[in-house]
Design an enzyme around this catalytic site. Structure first.
Site, PDB file in Angstrom:
ATOM      1  CB  ALA A 302      35.312 -32.310  65.779  1.00 49.06           C
ATOM      2  N   PRO A 304      34.057 -28.008  62.353  1.00 46.18           N
ATOM      3  CG  PRO A 304      32.366 -26.486  61.300  1.00 46.18           C
ATOM      4  CD  PRO A 304      33.141 -27.424  61.393  1.00 46.18           C
ATOM      5  N   GLY A 306      29.786 -29.001  63.959  1.00 47.29           N
ATOM      6  CA  GLY A 306      28.098 -29.172  64.111  1.00 47.29           C
ATOM      7  C   GLY A 306      27.428 -30.264  64.331  1.00 47.29           C
ATOM      8  CG  ASP A 353      46.469 -37.019  62.589  1.00 46.82           C
ATOM      9  OD1 ASP A 353      45.569 -37.998  61.664  1.00 46.82           O
ATOM     10  OD2 ASP A 353      46.742 -36.472  61.767  1.00 46.82           O
ATOM     11  CG  ASP A 369      31.246 -35.532  58.933  1.00 43.87           C
ATOM     12  OD1 ASP A 369      30.890 -35.316  57.948  1.00 43.87           O
ATOM     13  OD2 ASP A 369      30.791 -33.880  59.401  1.00 43.87           O
ATOM     14  CB  CYS A 422      28.805 -33.512  53.045  1.00 42.56           C
ATOM     15  SG  CYS A 422      30.189 -32.155  53.146  1.00 42.56           S
TER      16      CYS A 422
HETATM   17  C1  LIG Z   1      33.717 -32.322  57.045  1.00 42.36           C
HETATM   18  S1  LIG Z   1      34.132 -31.803  58.012  1.00 42.36           S
HETATM   19  C2  LIG Z   1      33.851 -31.799  59.469  1.00 42.36           C
HETATM   20  C3  LIG Z   1      32.255 -31.332  60.343  1.00 42.36           C
HETATM   21  C4  LIG Z   1      32.225 -31.436  61.481  1.00 42.36           C
HETATM   22  N1  LIG Z   1      32.721 -33.464  61.601  1.00 42.36           N
HETATM   23  C5  LIG Z   1      30.508 -30.601  61.538  1.00 42.36           C
HETATM   24  O1  LIG Z   1      29.328 -31.688  61.243  1.00 42.36           O
HETATM   25  O2  LIG Z   1      30.482 -29.946  61.472  1.00 42.36           O
HETATM   26  C6  LIG Z   1      36.039 -32.824  58.403  1.00 42.36           C
HETATM   27  C7  LIG Z   1      37.450 -32.031  59.571  1.00 42.36           C
HETATM   28  O3  LIG Z   1      38.149 -33.147  59.742  1.00 42.36           O
HETATM   29  C8  LIG Z   1      39.618 -32.330  60.335  1.00 42.36           C
HETATM   30  N2  LIG Z   1      40.623 -32.631  59.444  1.00 42.36           N
HETATM   31  C9  LIG Z   1      41.159 -32.895  58.566  1.00 42.36           C
HETATM   32  N3  LIG Z   1      42.628 -33.623  58.698  1.00 42.36           N
HETATM   33  C10 LIG Z   1      42.123 -35.005  59.909  1.00 42.36           C
HETATM   34  C11 LIG Z   1      42.473 -35.627  60.525  1.00 42.36           C
HETATM   35  N4  LIG Z   1      43.670 -36.292  60.443  1.00 42.36           N
HETATM   36  N5  LIG Z   1      42.595 -36.740  61.586  1.00 42.36           N
HETATM   37  C12 LIG Z   1      40.794 -35.678  62.430  1.00 42.36           C
HETATM   38  N6  LIG Z   1      40.552 -35.278  61.558  1.00 42.36           N
HETATM   39  C13 LIG Z   1      40.539 -33.856  60.355  1.00 42.36           C
HETATM   40  C14 LIG Z   1      38.779 -31.017  59.552  1.00 42.36           C
HETATM   41  O4  LIG Z   1      40.191 -30.187  59.745  1.00 42.36           O
HETATM   42  C15 LIG Z   1      37.508 -31.303  58.844  1.00 42.36           C
HETATM   43  O5  LIG Z   1      37.660 -29.788  60.451  1.00 42.36           O
END
Ligand SMILES: C[S@@+](CC[C@H](N)C(=O)[O-])C[C@H]1O[C@@H](n2cnc3c(N)ncnc32)[C@H](O)[C@@H]1O
Length: 495
Positions: A302, A304, A306, A353, A369, A422
């Site tokens: 989730a 940051p 958005g 996680d 995402d 993205c």
């Molecule tokens: C593409 S960003 C998500 C953007 C968010 N959905 C938004 O619209 O603001 C991916 C996110 O996944 C998180 N992430 C990384 N490893 C992860 C894991 N094992 N489980 C869940 N989230 C994870 C990252 O820290 C990052 O914040």
């Protein structure tokens, strides 16, 4: 390729800056807009800074007028974007490899090239001011090298003439130089466009599409705003004089002038800053057909926050609850900030996680995402293309698959999962979906196009790809998957 312009021998290197000399280090106040632009390039290179996070602090310290701050930003961001082409130009003007130059000298030279070939700054001003900057940053001797090299660049002509000289053809290598992208990214974008033409109805010219996409990556994008559902109406957003309607999302407004943070609705948490592509992903998950109850939604990656804000707003209108999962505490805090104006009962933020965060079958809708290379959002992050490497795919691929597997376990039969990136890279999109779906016989892909508001050029489905040069959004990928409900007979399968 044309011959190297005749000139005196220019060796990389030069005398090092005098240690502790204020002339060599300069001050931001004295160096003005060009100094601020240099400081950004330096912190991106030396401290691995993110340009859009570092620049506001640099501008504040430099105490520039609005006009100079805008110039410094354009100078720095443009130089970061066009670095690949500028290095090819500089390679023609420096004897020996530019890799042997003091990195500070190379950054100063890049700033000078940007002024000469892209900003149309008169040569005497571009060269003179950049030489002054070089003297302040690295000292007298290197500034003489900067002077001589930039004169050669100026003699070489404008951008089209330089481009013809350093990248005259249409090979992947030429396009990479001409449009300033790493070659591996150009190959990946070409493969994605060839596999999924944005308009399959017409004879597809992949090279023309590719050039349009590479060019769009180099166009700075205006900030896009999102009216958080239930908190601020899109009509209210569009009443702001500096906001005009978005192209596709009913929640969107494009900010034509000024900074988002200066708007009270943004600083007050009622409106977010979010590309329309991301808004469409959240809207599609909310809109996808499911059977049975619709009470528990999950945003499994989730930070940051958005998309979480759009989901919490939409879920709240239906009486559903959103669980936002993010493993990094500081990013989970950003999610809380993004959601702070919603009723606390409508959401929870879980620091965990996503691979083992929630019980099986506990959600009706799940968004993944996924962490990705971000190759679809290069226009918003000027330095990102040079920082990513193909090795990132090897790290991200297993995580992307695991998160999708986890989402398909967390969702209940009859519920829906949205997988988004993205990035249009096939390794992060098609290959992830194909691998994970091959492991399960209780999951079907559904047509994501049907879950979106009206958007043109969505290809043949069932997944959706948004392209920056076609949709003027970030290059989002979206696949919708449904866990088959054994009690339902009305499911249409795309495998
Ligand atoms: C593409 S960003 C998500 C953007 C968010 N959905 C938004 O619209 O603001 C991916 C996110 O996944 C998180 N992430 C990384 N490893 C992860 C894991 N094992 N489980 C869940 N989230 C994870 C990252 O820290 C990052 O914040």
């Amino acid at each position: 390729m044309s011959a190297k312009p005749p000139a005196k021998s220019l060796k990389p290197g030069g005398a090092p800056a005098r240690r502790g000399s204020s002339r060599a280090t300069g001050t931001r106040e004295a160096r003005g807009a060009r100094g601020a632009a240099y400081d950004l390039l330096h912190s991106v290179a030396a401290d691995n800074a993110y340009a859009n996070l570092a620049m506001p602090g640099i501008l504040e310290k430099a105490r520039l007028s609005d006009r100079d701050a805008a110039f410094a930003t354009e100078l720095a961001y443009g130089t970061l974007r066009w670095r690949g082409l500028y290095d090819a130009i500089l390679a023609q003007c420096v004897d020996g490899s530019i890799d042997r130059l003091d990195p500070r000298v190379l950054d100063v030279l890049r700033l000078g090239v940007h002024q000469l070939v892209s900003l149309g700054t008169p040569p005497h001003a571009a060269v003179g001011e950049t030489v002054t900057l070089a003297r302040q940053v690295v000292g007298d001797a290197p500034s003489r090298l900067v002077n001589a090299v930039l004169r050669r660049v100026a003699e070489g002509g404008d951008l089209p003439r330089w481009r013809d000289r350093v990248a005259p053809g249409y090979t992947t290598g030429d396009l990479a130089v001409a449009w300033s992208h790493p070659r591996w990214i150009v190959s990946a974008l070409k493969e994605a466009l060839a596999t999924h033409p944005p308009d399959p109805a017409i004879a597809n010219d992949v090279t023309a599409d590719l050039i349009a996409l590479l060019s769009a990556d180099n166009d700075p994008a205006r900030p896009t705003l999102v009216a958080k559902p239930g908190l601020f109406s899109p009509d209210e957003l569009l009443q702001l004089p500096q906001v005009r309607p978005g192209r596709w999302s009913p929640l969107a407004g494009e900010l034509m002038t000024g900074k988002p943070a200066d708007l009270e609705c943004v600083s007050g948490g009622l409106v977010g800053v979010q590309d329309e592509g991301s808004q469409l992903v959240a809207l599609a998950l909310a809109n996808a057909p499911i059977e049975g109850p619709d009470r528990q939604w999950v945003d499994l990656a989730a930070g940051p926050g958005g998309k979480a804000a759009v989901l919490v707003g939409l879920a709240g209108l239906l009486g559903a609850h959103v669980t936002a999962v993010e493993p990094h505490a500081h990013r989970a805090q950003l999610v809380r900030d993004s959601l702070r104006r919603f009723p606390p009962a409508d959401y929870s933020v879980v620091v965990a996680d996503g691979r083992d965060a929630l019980p099986p079958g506990s959600a009706d809708r799940v968004l993944v995402d996924a962490p990705c290379t971000g190759l679809g959002a290069l226009r918003r992050r000027p330095e990102a293309r040079w920082r990513r490497t193909p090795d990132d795919l090897a790290t991200l691929g297993p995580l992307q698959r695991d998160l999708l597997r986890s989402a398909l376990t967390i969702v209940r039969p009859g519920g829906v999962v949205a997988y988004a990136t993205c990035s249009p890279h096939l390794a992060e999109t098609d290959h992830v979906i194909a691998d994970v779906l091959a492991e399960r016989d209780d999951v079907m892909q559904i047509d994501a196009r049907a879950a979106l508001p009206e958007v043109s050029h969505l290809g043949n489905g069932p997944a959706v790809r948004l392209w920056t040069h076609v949709h003027q959004t970030d290059g989002m990928f979206l696949a919708l998957m449904k866990r088959r409900d054994p009690t339902s007979r009305s499911e249409h399968i795309h495998r």
